[in-house]
Design a protein around this motif. Structure first.
Motif, short mmCIF file in Angstrom:
data_model
loop_
_atom_site.label_atom_id
_atom_site.label_comp_id
_atom_site.label_asym_id
_atom_site.label_seq_id
_atom_site.Cartn_x
_atom_site.Cartn_y
_atom_site.Cartn_z
N ARG A 6 0.82 -1.22 0.00
CA ARG A 6 0.00 0.00 0.00
C ARG A 6 0.85 1.27 0.00
NH1 ARG A 6 -5.55 -1.07 3.43
NH2 ARG A 6 -5.83 -3.26 2.80
N LEU A 7 2.08 1.14 0.46
CA LEU A 7 3.01 2.27 0.35
C LEU A 7 3.63 2.36 -1.04
CD1 LEU A 7 4.98 2.16 3.75
CD2 LEU A 7 2.95 3.50 3.16
N GLY A 8 3.44 1.30 -1.83
CA GLY A 8 4.01 1.26 -3.16
C GLY A 8 5.49 0.92 -3.17
N VAL A 9 5.93 0.15 -2.15
CA VAL A 9 7.35 -0.16 -2.03
C VAL A 9 7.54 -1.65 -1.76
CG1 VAL A 9 7.84 2.15 -1.15
CG2 VAL A 9 7.40 0.29 0.47
N ASP A 10 8.78 -2.09 -1.86
CA ASP A 10 9.16 -3.46 -1.55
C ASP A 10 9.45 -3.55 -0.05
OD1 ASP A 10 10.68 -5.90 -1.18
OD2 ASP A 10 11.10 -5.89 -3.33
N PRO A 11 8.89 -4.53 0.67
CA PRO A 11 9.17 -4.62 2.11
C PRO A 11 10.65 -4.79 2.42
CG PRO A 11 8.06 -6.60 1.32
CD PRO A 11 7.96 -5.58 0.23
N ARG A 12 11.41 -5.31 1.47
CA ARG A 12 12.85 -5.50 1.68
C ARG A 12 13.59 -4.17 1.70
NH1 ARG A 12 13.59 -9.83 -3.04
NH2 ARG A 12 12.25 -8.21 -3.98
N ASP A 13 12.93 -3.11 1.25
CA ASP A 13 13.52 -1.77 1.28
C ASP A 13 12.97 -0.92 2.42
OD1 ASP A 13 15.06 -2.27 -1.02
OD2 ASP A 13 13.39 -1.75 -2.33
N CYS A 14 12.29 -1.57 3.37
CA CYS A 14 11.66 -0.86 4.48
C CYS A 14 12.37 -1.12 5.80
CB CYS A 14 10.20 -1.29 4.63
SG CYS A 14 9.12 -0.79 3.27
N VAL A 15 12.16 -0.21 6.73
CA VAL A 15 12.51 -0.43 8.13
C VAL A 15 11.22 -0.66 8.89
CG1 VAL A 15 13.42 0.63 10.24
CG2 VAL A 15 14.65 0.90 8.08
N ILE A 16 11.20 -1.68 9.74
CA ILE A 16 10.02 -1.99 10.55
C ILE A 16 10.40 -1.93 12.02
CG2 ILE A 16 8.33 -3.76 11.18
CD1 ILE A 16 8.37 -4.73 8.30
N PHE A 17 9.56 -1.26 12.81
CA PHE A 17 9.75 -1.16 14.26
C PHE A 17 8.77 -2.09 14.96
CE2 PHE A 17 11.56 2.78 12.74
CZ PHE A 17 12.63 3.00 13.60
N GLU A 18 9.28 -2.92 15.87
CA GLU A 18 8.48 -3.92 16.57
C GLU A 18 8.91 -4.06 18.02
OE1 GLU A 18 6.17 -6.02 16.87
OE2 GLU A 18 5.23 -6.21 14.92
N ASP A 19 7.96 -4.45 18.88
CA ASP A 19 8.31 -4.68 20.29
C ASP A 19 8.11 -6.12 20.73
OD1 ASP A 19 5.61 -4.65 22.41
OD2 ASP A 19 5.33 -4.24 20.29
N SER A 20 7.43 -6.95 19.93
CA SER A 20 7.13 -8.31 20.36
C SER A 20 7.88 -9.34 19.52
CB SER A 20 5.62 -8.59 20.26
OG SER A 20 5.24 -8.75 18.90
N PRO A 21 8.18 -10.50 20.09
CA PRO A 21 8.80 -11.57 19.30
C PRO A 21 7.93 -11.99 18.11
CG PRO A 21 9.02 -12.04 21.64
CD PRO A 21 8.10 -10.86 21.52
N THR A 22 6.62 -12.06 18.34
CA THR A 22 5.71 -12.44 17.26
C THR A 22 5.81 -11.47 16.09
OG1 THR A 22 4.14 -13.46 18.80
CG2 THR A 22 3.27 -12.78 16.67
N GLY A 23 5.76 -10.19 16.39
CA GLY A 23 5.83 -9.18 15.34
C GLY A 23 7.19 -9.10 14.70
N ALA A 24 8.24 -9.23 15.50
CA ALA A 24 9.59 -9.16 14.95
C ALA A 24 9.84 -10.30 13.97
CB ALA A 24 10.62 -9.18 16.07
N ARG A 25 9.33 -11.47 14.28
CA ARG A 25 9.50 -12.60 13.36
C ARG A 25 8.74 -12.34 12.05
NH1 ARG A 25 8.50 -15.51 18.33
NH2 ARG A 25 10.49 -16.24 19.19
N ALA A 26 7.58 -11.72 12.15
CA ALA A 26 6.83 -11.37 10.95
C ALA A 26 7.60 -10.39 10.09
CB ALA A 26 5.47 -10.79 11.33
N ALA A 27 8.21 -9.40 10.74
CA ALA A 27 8.96 -8.38 10.02
C ALA A 27 10.20 -8.97 9.35
CB ALA A 27 9.36 -7.26 10.97
N VAL A 28 10.88 -9.87 10.06
CA VAL A 28 12.04 -10.55 9.47
C VAL A 28 11.61 -11.39 8.27
CG1 VAL A 28 13.77 -12.34 9.88
CG2 VAL A 28 13.41 -10.56 11.60
N ALA A 29 10.48 -12.09 8.42
CA ALA A 29 9.98 -12.92 7.32
C ALA A 29 9.61 -12.08 6.10
CB ALA A 29 8.77 -13.73 7.78
N ALA A 30 9.22 -10.82 6.33
CA ALA A 30 8.89 -9.93 5.21
C ALA A 30 10.14 -9.41 4.51
CB ALA A 30 8.05 -8.75 5.72
N GLY A 31 11.30 -9.62 5.12
CA GLY A 31 12.56 -9.23 4.50
C GLY A 31 13.04 -7.84 4.84
N ALA A 32 12.40 -7.19 5.82
CA ALA A 32 12.73 -5.81 6.16
C ALA A 32 13.94 -5.72 7.09
CB ALA A 32 11.52 -5.15 6.84
#
Length: 219
Positions: A159-185
């Motif tokens: 929806r941002l029109g970008v590749d998740p591998r070119d993004c920075v993601i901020f997370e506080d939980s292990p569940t969310g951090a694993r999702a962000a890593v899996a997205a390639g960010a």
């Protein structure tokens, strides 16, 4: 500690306890539900989970009559309504969240990807007047796999029109951090719970690594 990228296509944030001090509303809502059933809520095993996760714990502990699917819908609705009621009177941005999102929104697209229901995400963002900062603010919608699947973050990046591998993601939980890593960010974890999962870790969004970060928009 790894330095944050100098050029990024977009930035995506988890919401509960990353942007807002809202995790306590979840705990209080669950605790009230357990009390009504004569029990004691001792906390959900998986921080960063969904309303459905909490409802499943409730049904497993107290049992149910009839179809589980029908009972799940009822319990989820009660939990969500209770969370929303608490957030109407008790919602504060996490330290550093206002300054960081305001600064980033001026130079690149930013988004939210949360395991909270969509209605709760929209309520929180509008309550503090941040709706114009985020190009996308996503909660878990029907048919979308929640974290730790990467779907929310992949969709937010789309929806941002970008590749998740070119993004920075901020997370506080292990569940969310694993999702962000899996997205390639490039993943920045906040606090102790998810430390070691991402590319960089800070105690709060007021850490020098964050306040001194002046990324350029990747084109």
């Amino acid at each position: 500690m790894e330095a944050l990228p100098g050029k990024v296509a977009g930035v995506i944030f988890d919401m509960d306890d990353t942007l807002f001090d809202s995790e306590k509303a979840w705990h209080e809502a669950a605790a009230a539900l357990w009390r009504e059933a004569g029990g004691v809520f001792r906390g959900h095993d998986d921080r960063g989970g969904t309303v459905e996760d909490v409802a499943n714990d409730y049904l497993d502990e107290f049992g149910f009559e009839g179809a589980r699917e029908d009972r799940m819908a009822e319990v989820c609705a009660r939990i969500e309504a209770s969370i929303r009621e608490r957030l109407r009177t008790d919602l504060e941005p996490m330290p550093g969240a206002d300054a960081l999102t305001s600064r980033l929104a001026r130079v690149m697209p930013i988004a939210i990807g949360s395991n909270s229901p969509q209605a709760i995400v929209e309520q929180c963002v509008h309550a503090v007047g941040w709706q114009d900062r985020f190009k996308a603010a996503l909660g878990v919608n029907e048919g979308m796999n929640p974290k730790p699947a990467p779907d929310l973050y992949v969709e937010a990046a789309r929806r941002l029109g970008v590749d998740p591998r070119d993004c920075v993601i901020f997370e506080d939980s292990p569940t969310g951090a694993r999702a962000a890593v899996a997205a390639g960010a490039f993943v920045v974890t906040i606090g102790e719970a998810a430390r070691g999962i991402g590319s960089a870790a800070v105690d709060t969004l007021e850490h020098d690594l964050i306040t001194s970060w002046t990324p350029e928009k990747l084109t």
